[in-house]
Design an enzyme around this catalytic site. Structure first.
Site, short mmCIF file in Angstrom:
data_model
loop_
_atom_site.label_atom_id
_atom_site.label_comp_id
_atom_site.label_asym_id
_atom_site.label_seq_id
_atom_site.Cartn_x
_atom_site.Cartn_y
_atom_site.Cartn_z
N ASN A 168 0.87 -1.18 0.00
CA ASN A 168 0.00 0.00 0.00
C ASN A 168 0.89 1.22 0.00
O ASN A 168 1.78 1.35 0.85
CB ASN A 168 -0.88 0.03 1.25
CG ASN A 168 -1.90 -1.10 1.27
OD1 ASN A 168 -2.04 -1.83 0.28
ND2 ASN A 168 -2.60 -1.24 2.37
N GLU B 293 -3.12 -1.08 -2.45
CA GLU B 293 -3.82 0.19 -2.23
C GLU B 293 -2.99 1.34 -2.78
O GLU B 293 -1.77 1.39 -2.57
CB GLU B 293 -4.03 0.49 -0.73
CG GLU B 293 -5.09 -0.32 -0.07
CD GLU B 293 -5.29 0.05 1.40
OE1 GLU B 293 -5.02 1.22 1.78
OE2 GLU B 293 -5.70 -0.83 2.16
N TYR C 176 0.95 5.56 -0.46
CA TYR C 176 0.25 6.84 -0.64
C TYR C 176 1.21 8.02 -0.82
O TYR C 176 0.96 8.90 -1.62
CB TYR C 176 -0.68 7.12 0.56
CG TYR C 176 -1.85 6.17 0.56
CD1 TYR C 176 -2.98 6.44 -0.18
CD2 TYR C 176 -1.80 4.97 1.27
CE1 TYR C 176 -4.05 5.56 -0.22
CE2 TYR C 176 -2.86 4.07 1.23
CZ TYR C 176 -3.98 4.38 0.48
OH TYR C 176 -5.03 3.50 0.43
C1 FCB Z 1 -4.57 2.73 4.54
C2 FCB Z 1 -5.64 1.78 5.03
C3 FCB Z 1 -6.99 1.98 4.37
C4 FCB Z 1 -7.30 3.43 4.11
C5 FCB Z 1 -6.14 4.13 3.45
C6 FCB Z 1 -6.38 5.58 3.13
O1 FCB Z 1 -3.61 2.88 5.53
O2 FCB Z 1 -5.24 0.46 4.83
O3 FCB Z 1 -7.94 1.34 5.15
O4 FCB Z 1 -7.70 4.04 5.25
O5 FCB Z 1 -5.00 4.03 4.25
#
Ligand code: FCB
Length: 472
Positions: free
Chosen positions: A309, A375, A311
């Site tokens: 994941n 993610e 971001y």
């Molecule tokens: C991650 C989580 C997910 C969501 C995103 C924005 O850390 O796994 O549930 O909240 O962030």
């Protein structure tokens, strides 16, 4: 590995489309507590998030997941939205307290039936289910008995994995044990901003080990009950750590953050060891004697892929982190720096290079392990205009940049098998409540009306062509 292409004969003035390998998996991701609602229906027990969200001041606006996006009652509609997007895969999580309300004992039929209904709908829509067993909703009774800092919780988790694998293994071929154990351990037990809200750094380190142990135990339990073709994975929120400068102090701060944020999970899971430098950094908090003989063999039970994941990057300089901190042993050595440049509504920097850095690092450190982006996405302050449209050009730009980074990583020889966009729907964003919207489908929480945003149309087109359109 399949080749990564650009279209063969681009006109001279036209930038080529970035084509993904044949069979690349395109998905959306959600998590049970964030979308399901129906918190008290059909025997579901309370989880640590039901409890935590009711504590004053813990979640913005006093929001809870009681109703969320009411997905529990809207499965056909939500699967139809995904069918329209054309996704090949859907990543969702199974709510432990819906299936085993106290975290022990037999499974609840109605809870398992909900996931049978969901997977039937997915099958009919031609979408592959990808199930995560733990996305942070620990049954409250297990927390009352000690939670993740207690070893027994890992044993309960392996039992739960076996129960779910046996019940649903005929219909789910791809499994993820845990989502982001770093968050569960350190936001939950050290910083206290996530459930259960404890601020005990030594307990958080125990929790991290027991989560690794729970993962390994679940891998073994699943292998014992699933067909040999099942794919088993783990999702980590790996940190793309950068030292602010090349100074020794900044590099040491980055090393400490890398140890806690990355190697504390990667080393036990892929190499059957704990990072020595981390044990030294945390010596004043724990002697790690809770790691028993044989544990690291369990934690390193082989997986079929690794979920990532991503971001935003993590930029670290020497300094101090305010207390309580999610960085036990690093809080007096490291501080986090916000770069200038664009940010999302979470105040997270937009920087796709971090994803590329992570992917190429993993190519070198974990050769032979297929990677999946489980993610990636962004929150913006979206609203439906009077015509019923939701224009979200910043999200489209964010997704475009990050998918271009994935494409570059593929071209650099990284074995990335798929990309799951977070998230299908606007949902309960943990401590931020419903104020932060990550969906490519807008949800009006008063009426539960769903409106695909512009980004949904953009994603559908990307999936249909298996390629990113050229940008401006
Ligand atoms: C991650 C989580 C997910 C969501 C995103 C924005 O850390 O796994 O549930 O909240 O962030």
């Amino acid at each position: 590995m399949t080749t990564v292409g650009t279209s063969p004969h681009p006109r001279p003035t036209q930038r080529p489309r970035l084509t993904f390998p044949a069979g690349f998996r395109w998905g959306t991701a959600t998590a049970a507590y964030q979308i399901e609602g129906a918190a008290r229906e059909h025997g579901r027990g309370p989880s640590i998030w039901d409890t935590f969200s009711r504590l004053p001041g813990k979640v913005r606006n006093g929001d809870t997941g009681d109703i969320a996006a009411d997905h529990y009652h809207r499965v056909p509609q939500d699967v139809a939205l995904m069918k329209d997007l054309g996704v090949t895969d859907y990543r969702f999580s199974i709510a432990w307290p819906r299936v085993q309300p106290t975290g022990r004992g037999p499974g609840v039929r109605a809870g398992l039936d909900f996931y049978r209904r969901l997977t039937d709908e997915l099958r009919d829509a031609g979408i592959r289910p990808v199930a995560t067993l733990y996305h942070w909703d620990l049954p409250q009774e297990l927390e009352d008995a000690g939670g993740w800092p207690r070893r027994e919780t890992a044993e309960r988790f392996a039992e739960y994995a076996a129960l779910v694998g046996e019940a649903l293994g005929d219909r789910i071929a791809t499994w993820t044990t845990l989502n982001e154990p770093w968050c569960a351990a350190f936001l939950g037990y050290a910083e206290g901003v996530h459930a259960p809200g404890r601020t005990d750094p030594a307990a958080a380190l125990r929790a991290a080990h027991h989560l690794n142990l729970a993962h390994g135990g679940a891998v073994r339990a699943l292998r014992a009950v699933l067909p040999s073709t099942a794919e088993i994975s783990l999702t980590l929120n790996l940190h793309a750590v950068r030292a602010l400068t090349d100074s020794e102090a900044d590099r040491d701060a980055a090393r400490r953050v890398d140890a806690l944020g990355n190697r504390l999970f990667l080393d036990p899971v892929f190499h059957g060891r704990l990072p020595d430098d981390l044990c030294a950094d945390t010596a004043s908090l724990t002697d790690w004697s809770f790691v028993r003989e044989g544990d690291l063999t369990v934690t390193s039970s082989p997986v079929d892929s690794l979920g990532i994941n991503y971001y935003a990057p993590t930029i670290v300089a020497s300094g101090t982190h305010p207390s309580p901190s999610p960085w036990p042993g690093a809080e007096r050595h490291a501080r986090f720096v916000q770069p200038s440049g664009p940010r999302t509504a979470m105040d997270w920097p937009v920087d796709a290079e971090g994803l590329y850095e992570l992917l190429t690092r993993l190519r070198d450190e974990l050769p032979g392990v297929p990677l999946v982006i489980t993610e990636n996405g962004a929150a913006y302050d979206d609203y439906a205009d009077p015509e019923g449209n939701v224009h979200d050009p910043e999200r489209v730009a964010y997704l475009h940049e990050h998918l271009a980074a994935v494409h570059r990583a593929l071209a650099a020889g990284v074995d990335v098998r798929g990309y799951f966009l977070w998230s299908l729907l606007d949902n309960f964003e943990w401590a931020y409540g419903y104020g932060k919207r990550f969906g490519i489908v807008h949800v009006d929480f008063a009426s539960q009306r769903r409106t695909p945003k512009d980004s949904a149309r953009w994603y559908a087109e990307t999936i249909a062509r298996n390629s990113l359109p050229p940008r401006g």
